[in-house]
Design a protein around this motif. Sequence first.
Motif, PDB file in Angstrom:
ATOM      1  N   GLY A 126      37.955  37.311  33.839  1.00 19.13           N
ATOM      2  CA  GLY A 126      38.861  38.456  33.911  1.00 19.13           C
ATOM      3  C   GLY A 126      39.305  39.029  32.588  1.00 19.13           C
ATOM      4  N   SER A 170      36.745  34.671  38.948  1.00 22.77           N
ATOM      5  CA  SER A 170      38.052  35.278  38.742  1.00 22.77           C
ATOM      6  C   SER A 170      37.856  36.557  37.941  1.00 22.77           C
ATOM      7  CB  SER A 170      38.964  34.313  37.982  1.00 22.77           C
ATOM      8  OG  SER A 170      40.117  34.970  37.535  1.00 22.77           O
ATOM      9  N   ASN A 172      39.294  40.641  36.680  1.00 24.57           N
ATOM     10  CA  ASN A 172      40.393  41.573  36.452  1.00 24.57           C
ATOM     11  C   ASN A 172      39.834  42.823  35.777  1.00 24.57           C
ATOM     12  OD1 ASN A 172      42.751  42.293  34.109  1.00 24.57           O
ATOM     13  ND2 ASN A 172      43.441  42.226  36.230  1.00 24.57           N
ATOM     14  N   TYR A 173      39.643  42.787  34.472  1.00 21.11           N
ATOM     15  CA  TYR A 173      39.181  43.941  33.717  1.00 21.11           C
ATOM     16  C   TYR A 173      37.763  44.344  34.142  1.00 21.11           C
ATOM     17  CZ  TYR A 173      37.784  46.719  29.627  1.00 21.11           C
ATOM     18  OH  TYR A 173      37.322  47.706  28.808  1.00 21.11           O
ATOM     19  N   GLU A 197      42.553  39.221  40.142  1.00 21.49           N
ATOM     20  CA  GLU A 197      43.825  39.148  39.428  1.00 21.49           C
ATOM     21  C   GLU A 197      44.437  40.555  39.351  1.00 21.49           C
ATOM     22  OE1 GLU A 197      43.410  37.286  35.619  1.00 21.49           O
ATOM     23  OE2 GLU A 197      41.861  35.896  36.322  1.00 21.49           O
ATOM     24  N   GLU A 198      45.594  40.716  39.926  1.00 18.62           N
ATOM     25  CA  GLU A 198      46.279  42.003  39.837  1.00 18.62           C
ATOM     26  C   GLU A 198      46.796  42.239  38.423  1.00 18.62           C
ATOM     27  OE1 GLU A 198      46.205  44.174  42.163  1.00 18.62           O
ATOM     28  OE2 GLU A 198      45.230  42.817  43.609  1.00 18.62           O
ATOM     29  N   ARG A 199      47.026  41.163  37.701  1.00 14.83           N
ATOM     30  CA  ARG A 199      47.385  41.200  36.288  1.00 14.83           C
ATOM     31  C   ARG A 199      46.673  40.036  35.626  1.00 14.83           C
ATOM     32  NH1 ARG A 199      53.281  38.769  35.215  1.00 14.83           N
ATOM     33  NH2 ARG A 199      52.193  38.401  33.252  1.00 14.83           N
ATOM     34  N   GLU A 200      46.571  40.050  34.316  1.00 19.03           N
ATOM     35  CA  GLU A 200      45.874  38.977  33.616  1.00 19.03           C
ATOM     36  C   GLU A 200      46.618  37.661  33.812  1.00 19.03           C
ATOM     37  OE1 GLU A 200      44.196  39.719  29.674  1.00 19.03           O
ATOM     38  OE2 GLU A 200      44.831  41.800  29.888  1.00 19.03           O
TER      39      GLU A 200
END
Length: 343
Positions: A126, A170, A172-173, A197-200
């Motif tokens: 992520g 996992s 995110n970005y 992941e909604e945020r890191e």
Amino acid sequence: MDLARFLLPENSSLLDAMKAIDGNTQEVVFAHDAQGRVSGLITDGDIRRGLIRGLGLDAPVQEVMTRDFHKVAPGTGRALVLDLMRAIQIRHVPVIGADGSLCGIHFLRDLLGVQERSNVAVIMAGGKGVRLRPITRNLPKPLVQVAGRPIIERLVLHLVSHGIRKIYLSINYLGSMIQDHFQNGNRFGCSIEYLVEERELGTGGALALLPERPAHPLLVLNGDLLTQADIGRLLDFHQDQQVKATLAVTGYRHVVPYGVADVKNGRLERLVEKPSLDFQVNSGIYVLDPSLIDMIEPGVDYPMTRLIDACLEKSLGVGVFPLEDEWRDIGSFNELFAARTGE
């Protein structure tokens, strides 16, 4: 491997090929010319289809053999071979030398025939890869390519080749790009699901997103690693040590680029030219007892090192497994360049 059992002259008959295949029990044989160069591949299916279309057992194998077959050069990594087999759905790939001779054969059931593990793996993919910008401005770091293949794809194939069949990524970005690449994992010989992941959440926080607690020790890896680590030995080590966590480490040598003065009371005791310091450093590969997931605070940035520190504070056993195989952390341009050039 006795390669002679897989070779026959290209003027051999279908019956000769059938006998060779029956003798080597691997459903394939290779034809060669007078100079020993492999000229064709014959499977039991090729022979069967030839007989169906009316060929006799005395017909030459040239009537049924595949001349334009997939092959690899000596030294090709097994992860790349496995990917080739999966992508085009074949069960055997010959290793052909520069002179055209048969040097070896990769069989799918051998590559996947290692002990299948019940362990689940989580790859942390992520991060933003800030140190690799501008490459990672529009591409997640795990999809950065080395030798024509994304870093994380190499990692997934390596896990599959060691018997891991269930993998969580996992993300995110730019995570949708990773999802588009792997989808459900079938093309790579495994099942892949995603922890979004909604945020890191750091290198460990995503473990709190697992839909259920695994029944067996959990393998956790950073998604920017190039490694040939023996995953089977690592998992066996963790079990044998009867610890709650195992940290894989690798050797790192730092060379001081100057002469170092050893001074005492204003006097030079000695001058050491470019001394080196050796360390065992964290490789970003862990094995965790499933119970440790309960120690991870949900929804916050939680590095794996915090979990290891918590284990030490609670006097929970932490094993250390020294890696003896290739390992690179592709976290900077220097490391990426070295990986791409083989330095």
